[in-house]
Each structure stands twice: as C-alpha cells, then as structure tokens.
Design a protein around this motif. Structure first.
Motif, short mmCIF file in Angstrom:
data_model
loop_
_atom_site.label_atom_id
_atom_site.label_comp_id
_atom_site.label_asym_id
_atom_site.label_seq_id
_atom_site.Cartn_x
_atom_site.Cartn_y
_atom_site.Cartn_z
N LEU A 120 0.83 -1.20 0.00
CA LEU A 120 0.00 0.00 0.00
C LEU A 120 0.87 1.26 0.00
O LEU A 120 0.44 2.32 -0.45
N THR A 124 4.88 5.69 -1.78
CA THR A 124 5.71 6.35 -0.77
C THR A 124 7.16 5.92 -0.93
O THR A 124 8.08 6.75 -0.91
N CYS A 178 0.12 5.61 9.91
CA CYS A 178 -1.21 5.15 10.30
C CYS A 178 -1.17 4.26 11.54
O CYS A 178 -0.65 4.65 12.58
N TYR A 297 -6.27 -1.97 -3.46
CA TYR A 297 -7.31 -1.82 -2.43
C TYR A 297 -8.00 -3.15 -2.13
O TYR A 297 -8.34 -3.44 -0.98
N ASP A 351 -8.62 14.10 7.46
CA ASP A 351 -8.44 12.68 7.77
C ASP A 351 -9.64 12.19 8.58
O ASP A 351 -9.86 12.64 9.71
N HIS A 384 -6.83 10.87 4.69
CA HIS A 384 -5.91 9.91 5.32
C HIS A 384 -4.83 9.44 4.35
O HIS A 384 -3.64 9.45 4.69
N TYR A 385 -5.22 9.04 3.14
CA TYR A 385 -4.24 8.53 2.19
C TYR A 385 -3.38 9.64 1.61
O TYR A 385 -2.24 9.40 1.19
#
Length: 425
Positions: A120, A124, A178, A297, A351, A384-385
């Motif tokens: 996920l 990043t 997270c 996802y 978020d 959030h993402y």
C-alpha cells in the motif's frame, strides 16, 4: 472449531464470483455474437472481466513493481528487494539500489498491519527512493503462518520494531504511517530506556491513533460502541483448510474488506459501474487509474486475532499509549524517557480515519524532548491517504519530512545546527 466453516464459506463465495466473472467474460466473447447487433454481449463481457479481476485480486499479494530508479548520473539503477531480517510474521525488507553511491538518509518505513499489505506504501517508497536508502516492514498474511509459530499481538509487533531498529543502527530515520504510529513511539521509548545506543535519529509519526479520544471518528465510535466479547464473536474466525495457517484465529481480510467498502459504498459502486461502462465501450485500459487503485485496495490480508483484539482493547479502549501506561514483555514503557530522538507529527486536515489531534497527542507525552526537537504539520485539505501518497505527500509533506531528517542527522541530534541558526540570527 470457531468460524472455520464461515471462513471457508467466504472463500467459496469469493471463488464462485471469480468463476462467474470468468464464465461471463468467456461466454460473451465468442466471435459468433459479433453477428448479433446487441450491446448486451459487450456489457456482459465487460462485467465478467471486471468481476473476475476484482475477486481474483482479493487473495493475491501485489508486487512492489519498483524495478529501477534514476540516479544523479541520469542513469537507471536496478532496484533489488532484499530481505535483511526474516521473521515468521514479517520481514525487514530493503530496496537496494545497485551501482549507486549510498545515500546518507537511511529510512525505515513502518507499514500498517491493518488489512492491506505493505505494498500500500508503494508510491511512498518510490517517491523517497531517489534520495534515500529505504527499508520497510513487510508483514505476512496470517493465513499463511502455521499455528506452530505462536501468537502475534501488539507487544510482539513492538518487539519486531525494536529488533528492526537495532539491526539498522542509530543513523536511522523512522517514518511510521497510520496504525503503527503508537507502537513505533513505544518501540522508540523502549530503546531509549534499555538500549539507548540503538535509538533512531528521528521519528516521523503520520496520521496514527496515539490518543483516539482526542478527536472522534467512525473508527473510534465503533471501538467504543462494541464490547470485546461482541467484537470477538463478530470478527474472529479460524483459517480454513486451504492455507498453511489452518486453524489459526484471525480477523479475515475478506471481512475487513467488507468493512472498508461499506464506509464508502456509493463511491465504490459508482467506480465499478463507470469501469464496466468504459470496458463495454472499449475505453478502459489494463493500467488505468481504476485498476491501479483497486488492484491494491482489494488485495487484503488476514491479521492475527490477538493483534486485532489487543489493538482495539489496549490502544482504543484503554488508551494505554495515550496514558503512558503501555507494557511490553513485562516492561512498562515510559515515553518521557525519549530524549535524543527528534519527533515530527504529520496530520491531514480532512483525515476521517485518524482525525487531527489523535497523532499530535504524542508531543504532549514527549516530556524529555526540547522544543526544537519537536515539530508538527497539518496538511490543508488532505485526507488519510493523502498524507503518505498522492499530490499532498509529493509536493508538500515529503520535502518537509526530508528537511526534518536532515536537520537532525548529526550525532548531537541537531544541536549544532540550532546553535548555528541562533548565532546567525
């Protein structure tokens, strides 16, 4: 045996839907239907393709897909995935860039164990790799881990982080994203007391529930509204006969996925309707935005029952981190003992999973740090993402995080830079 039949029934339903999609795609794709001017066959074929792909992805771990990175010399350098520390429940994985001088920034990305694989964080990793040496916690799917390997709860997770930090050494910058934010904070405090020479240089905490009560969300409301007995009854099942972890108590990935989708049901329904329509018109693509997003996802992993239940009970209900009362392997962790690690908080204004304030609460616990060792950033308009992927991360947050790492990279924890700033001011 608790939930084993239910676990296998969910897998059977998933498998049946995959088969139905494949059958519809094959049936509607026969050349003979080209003689019939009816759009039904194109629509059926499109529905089949999308359905088959979607249900197949639910049991497949995505590839990292990071093959190379462009170096300062303008050449593509091959990236190799190297497991440096192998453990039953998760590995320390390095993205080793060949034929490139080693970068001074050594970054440990702490990935969540919350339903999705560490992949996920692919974007990043890809965004940091040109400027950093990157390691990541690559957690394993609990369904594939034999019962003989024992339990894995939040204390075990924390001790894994401790060992990974020890392996990497003190010149490390930790970036937790997270769910593992409070546990990364606890692991750093554990090292500060018991092995201070292994502490990282910096700790960046991004959108995590240090104090869930600081700002309510649907996640915190749910955690307060159910008892632990209800949660165990509703969420926990035993892995079925198909996998190596047969008999292990888990919170199944397919059940988690149902919860993820229900939170934004209309949005997901519209996305799949639009995708099927585009496929019927021949306007979709193998690597379009829909497939890129949903391939990741929909790929879900089981988490051990003890990890899920201990997270809810100790992080959300009892607020052990927020109260500075967390115990790891019989040792009470004192977050105030952190004195040499600079800490930065990153939150997203919008978020809805870890609302602003939940992560910021960490700064109040860090009583052993000077003000110049603490920093925070609230990203306007970011969900959030968005705080670890996408435009907000790339354009705003990533540069700030790397500047923070550089400012505290020296052996004195940034004191020399602070003196220089003061003397020049």
């Amino acid at each position: 045996m608790k939930g084993m039949a239910t676990y296998d029934m969910m897998e059977t339903i998933r498998n049946t839907n995959e088969w139905m999609g494949a059958s519809a795609r094959a049936f509607a794709s026969y050349p003979i239907w080209g003689m019939v001017p009816n759009p039904m066959f194109k629509a059926l074929s499109a529905w089949g393709r999308v359905t088959e792909r979607s249900f197949a992805r639910m049991v497949i771990k995505p590839d990292w897909g990071i093959r190379s990175v462009v170096g300062a010399d303008g050449r593509d350098h091959v990236v190799e995935e190297v497991v440096e520390v192998a453990r039953p429940f998760g590995d320390l994985l390095r993205f080793k860039v060949h034929d490139r001088p080693e970068k001074p920034r050594r970054v440990l990305l702490v990935a969540p164990m919350s339903g999705h694989y560490a992949t996920l964080l692919r974007s990043t990793v890809a965004s940091l790799l040109p400027d950093c040496e990157i390691w990541i916690t690559d957690w394993h799917n609990a369904r594939d881990i034999p019962v003989s390997e024992g339990k894995f709860d939040i204390e075990d997770y924390t001790l894994y982080l401790v060992d990974f930090m020890r392996h990497m050494g003190p010149d490390t910058h930790v970036l937790a994203i997270c769910q593992p934010v409070p546990l990364a904070l606890a692991a750093t405090a554990y090292l500060a007391e018991l092995d201070p020479d292994a502490q990282p240089r910096t700790l960046t905490l991004t959108g995590g529930p240090v104090d869930p009560d600081a700002a309510p969300t649907e996640v915190t409301d749910f955690g307060r509204s159910v008892t632990m007995g209800q949660l165990e009854h509703l969420a926990i099942q035993r892995v079925g006969f198909k996998y190596s972890g047969v008999g292990r108590l888990v919170y199944p990935g397919l059940l988690q996925l149902g919860g993820f989708i229900s939170m934004n049901l209309e949005r997901h329904a519209n996305a799949f309707s639009d995708k099927i329509s585009a496929a019927a018109r021949g306007e979709d693509g193998e690597s379009d935005k829909h497939n890129q997003f949903y391939d990741e996802y929909l790929a879900v992993m089981d988490m051990t029952a003890e990890f899920y239940l201990s997270t809810v009970e100790r992080i959300f209900k009892d607020r052990e981190i927020a109260r500075n009362a967390f115990v790891v392997d019989g040792h009470k962790v004192d977050i105030g003992k952190i004195t040499n690690v600079a800490v930065k908080i990153v939150e997203g204004e919008k978020d809805d999973i870890s609302a602003p304030g939940q992560c910021l609460a960490a700064l109040g616990l860090l009583t052993g740090l000077r003000d110049d060792q603490k920093a925070s950033h609230l990203e306007p308009g970011a969900g959030h993402y968005g705080i670890f992927a996408g435009k907000s991360w790339r354009n705003n947050i990533r540069p700030l995080v790397m500047e923070f790492m550089d400012a505290h990279s020296g052996p004195d924890g940034g004191k020399a830079q602070l003196k220089a700033v003061v003397s020049n001011g």
